[in-house]
Enzyme design. Structure first.
Site, PDB file in Angstrom:
ATOM      1  N   GLU A 288      35.086  49.217  45.614  1.00 56.64           N
ATOM      2  CA  GLU A 288      36.120  48.706  44.717  1.00 56.64           C
ATOM      3  C   GLU A 288      36.528  49.726  43.664  1.00 56.64           C
ATOM      4  OE1 GLU A 288      34.156  45.222  46.603  1.00 56.64           O
ATOM      5  OE2 GLU A 288      33.401  47.008  45.559  1.00 56.64           O
TER       6      GLU A 288
ATOM      7  N   HIS B 235      27.909  35.720  42.289  1.00 52.47           N
ATOM      8  CA  HIS B 235      29.201  35.535  42.942  1.00 52.47           C
ATOM      9  C   HIS B 235      29.950  34.326  42.380  1.00 52.47           C
ATOM     10  CE1 HIS B 235      27.723  37.747  46.839  1.00 52.47           C
ATOM     11  NE2 HIS B 235      27.966  38.567  45.826  1.00 52.47           N
TER      12      HIS B 235
END
Length: 328
Positions: A62, A130
């Site tokens: 990312e 998450h």
């Protein structure tokens, strides 16, 4: 406008595709967006139409691909960066944060027209790492615009506006909403950034929310209606700039305010909104501003702890009744 019913993911796809047809500088990049048609099938079919130079699969890095996108935006392109989840975007926060400073640092010479988008917050049993909601973190950064949508109509209209915007925009969705269906016009439309929307008009108490917590807010309004309590439900849609004016007008007629959000309570969106409403509308309030947020703790994996962590309809109904000084 002629409407049809489509899924949330389809509304996002239409927004991106329409803008890519309109402007050849717009492109999409991210993990699995091309060959796999998107982790959540948001970009299904886009590779076939636009080709691998405009729908670009990236490595699982990312920070790396965000830096590439930022550089391209500073040099005339208009990238859309898809994160598989905003929980993974903690890694490129350095890049995202500093796009917001670029215009000021360059004396207005270098902008960064870029959209960072993907699902945000919890999505069931995904564990603590998450399941974080990030709206308040990004909204804390001057120079970023932050959008957090709850339905297909708003998703399409606001994503198109975000892609056309000359500033960096954070665009937040939800994994649990991609299959949601809603009416979306066949004709082109845009929704202005920075304008809240009243999803349900009411006269007794406003319930303010955004993203998937709008499901809770609307569910609360339905439950209250059974007891002849007429709640007004407001979807912020944009977190920064924050449309507190729409909320204040509701407070003026109801003299109360309840907020529902999936943030941790400290320094949250509701914290900022509560401050602004008491500052601008103190004389209209007949009760303390109240809110319900996620628990002030990491989300755990066990289903009972997931349920205890997130705002829900019963606890919010109880809170609204307290604000209205009704018997529990």
């Amino acid at each position: 406008m002629a409407n049809r019913v489509i899924q949330f993911r389809e509304a996002l796809r239409e927004a991106m595709s329409e803008e890519m047809r309109r402007d050849e500088r717009v492109y999409l990049m991210g993990e699995e967006v091309a060959e796999y048609n998107g982790a959540y099938k948001v970009s299904q079919g886009m590779l076939d139409e636009f080709g691998p130079k405009r729908v670009i699969d990236t490595p699982i890095s990312e920070l790396g691909f965000t830096a590439v996108a930022v550089g391209s935006a500073q040099n005339g392109l208009r990238p859309i960066v898809e994160y598989m989840t905003w929980n993974f975007a903690v890694l490129p926060l350095d890049q995202v944060l500093n796009t917001a400073k670029m215009l000021a640092m360059s004396g207005g010479q270098v902008g960064c027209p870029i959209v960072f988008r993907g699902p945000n917050g919890s999505a069931g049993q995904l564990g603590a790492q998450h399941s974080t909601a990030f709206e308040s973190l990004y909204a804390n950064i001057p120079g970023l615009k932050v959008i957090s949508v709850s339905n297909p109509y708003d998703a399409k209209g606001l994503l198109k506006s975000a892609i056309r915007d000359d500033d960096p925009v954070i665009f937040m969705e939800s994994e649990v909403m991609y299959g949601d269906k809603g009416e979306v016009p066949e004709e082109e439309y845009l929704i202005p950034i920075g304008k809240a929307d009243i999803k349900r008009a009411g006269s007794d108490v406003p319930i303010v929310s955004f993203n998937k917590m709008m499901k809770v807010a609307l569910g609360v309004a339905e439950e209250l209606a059974k007891e002849n309590i007429n709640a007004e439900v407001i979807d912020l849609r944009t977190i920064r700039p924050l449309d507190w004016h729409t909320v204040l007008e509701s407070v003026k007629k109801t003299n109360r305010l309840v907020m529902v959000e999936e943030q941790w309570p400290f320094a949250s969106v509701s914290s900022e909104l509560a401050y602004t409403i008491q500052k601008e509308g103190f004389d209209y309030l007949d009760a303390p501003v109240r809110r319900i947020t996620s628990a002030d703790a990491p989300m755990h994996y066990a289903p009972n702890l997931v349920a205890a962590y997130l705002p829900d309809v019963p606890r919010t109904v109880k809170l609204v009744k307290e604000v209205m000084y009704l018997k529990k």
